[in-house]
Scaffold this active site. Structure first.
Site, PDB file in Angstrom:
ATOM      1  N   TYR A  55       0.782  -1.238   0.000  1.00 24.31           N
ATOM      2  CA  TYR A  55       0.000   0.000   0.000  1.00 24.31           C
ATOM      3  C   TYR A  55       0.813   1.285   0.000  1.00 24.31           C
ATOM      4  CZ  TYR A  55      -4.281  -2.587   0.517  1.00 24.31           C
ATOM      5  OH  TYR A  55      -5.337  -3.418   0.276  1.00 24.31           O
ATOM      6  N   GLY A  57       2.891   3.879  -1.525  1.00 21.13           N
ATOM      7  CA  GLY A  57       3.216   4.258  -2.892  1.00 21.13           C
ATOM      8  C   GLY A  57       1.948   4.324  -3.709  1.00 21.13           C
ATOM      9  N   HIS A  75      -4.004   5.266   5.410  1.00 29.32           N
ATOM     10  CA  HIS A  75      -3.844   6.567   4.753  1.00 29.32           C
ATOM     11  C   HIS A  75      -4.592   6.584   3.421  1.00 29.32           C
ATOM     12  CE1 HIS A  75      -1.470   9.694   2.494  1.00 29.32           C
ATOM     13  NE2 HIS A  75      -1.759  10.352   3.598  1.00 29.32           N
ATOM     14  N   ASP A  76      -4.469   5.513   2.642  1.00 30.39           N
ATOM     15  CA  ASP A  76      -5.212   5.414   1.376  1.00 30.39           C
ATOM     16  C   ASP A  76      -6.716   5.501   1.628  1.00 30.39           C
ATOM     17  OD1 ASP A  76      -2.784   5.068   0.121  1.00 30.39           O
ATOM     18  OD2 ASP A  76      -3.152   2.997  -0.508  1.00 30.39           O
ATOM     19  N   ASP A 126      -2.723  12.929   6.625  1.00 29.36           N
ATOM     20  CA  ASP A 126      -1.262  12.916   6.505  1.00 29.36           C
ATOM     21  C   ASP A 126      -0.592  12.899   7.876  1.00 29.36           C
ATOM     22  OD1 ASP A 126      -1.662  12.976   3.783  1.00 29.36           O
ATOM     23  OD2 ASP A 126      -0.838  14.987   3.486  1.00 29.36           O
TER      24      ASP A 126
END
EC number: 3.1.1.4
Length: 151
Positions: A55, A57, A75-76, A126
């Site tokens: 995950y 990148g 985060h995605d 973030d």
């Protein structure tokens, strides 16, 4: 019109056509990288997180390979939620293109109050990921893995 003027005009038009074909780059990637550096006190370069596990990148699929990869999956998912917000749902305002205000003081990250709803949400995505990266072990064996066979 003079021939020299026509040549200049032609050169400008060709340049603009070339610039139009350059793909857009995420504007807040630089900010996210700085948040990562703040949270981990510069112990690991930001690019180490760009091709880690399934995950970290571009994209992401399958089962995360470890806790750090889970940080990236979360985060995605957070960015996915941001894209659903009406405040983040207009051109160039989503999580990849919106910049926000934050502070870094001795490894502590704070999203500033002057962010609008979309920017505040993205900043917190973030911030949470950067803190997760800083507290989670990094396994060199999970960098640049074959995602087709490992994820």
């Amino acid at each position: 019109m003079y021939p020299a003027h026509l040549l200049v005009l032609l050169a400008v038009c060709v340049s603009l056509l070339g610039a139009a074909s350059i793909p857009a780059r995420p504007l807040n990637l630089y900010q996210f990288g700085n948040m990562i550096q703040c949270a981990n006190h510069g112990r690991r370069p930001t690019w180490h997180y760009m091709d880690y596990g399934c995950y970290c990148g571009k994209g992401g699929s399958g089962t995360p390979v470890d806790e750090l990869d889970r940080c990236c999956q979360t985060h995605d998912d957070c960015y996915g939620e941001a894209e659903k917000l009406p405040a983040c749902n207009y051109m160039m305002s989503g999580p990849y293109y919106n910049t926000y205000s934050y502070e870094c003081n001795d490894g502590e990250l704070t999203c500033k109050d002057n962010n609008d709803e979309c920017k505040a949400f993205i900043c917190n995505c973030d911030r949470t990921a950067a803190i997760c990266f800083a507290r989670t072990p990094y396994n060199d064996a999970n960098w640049n893995i074959n995602t087709k066979t490992s994820c």
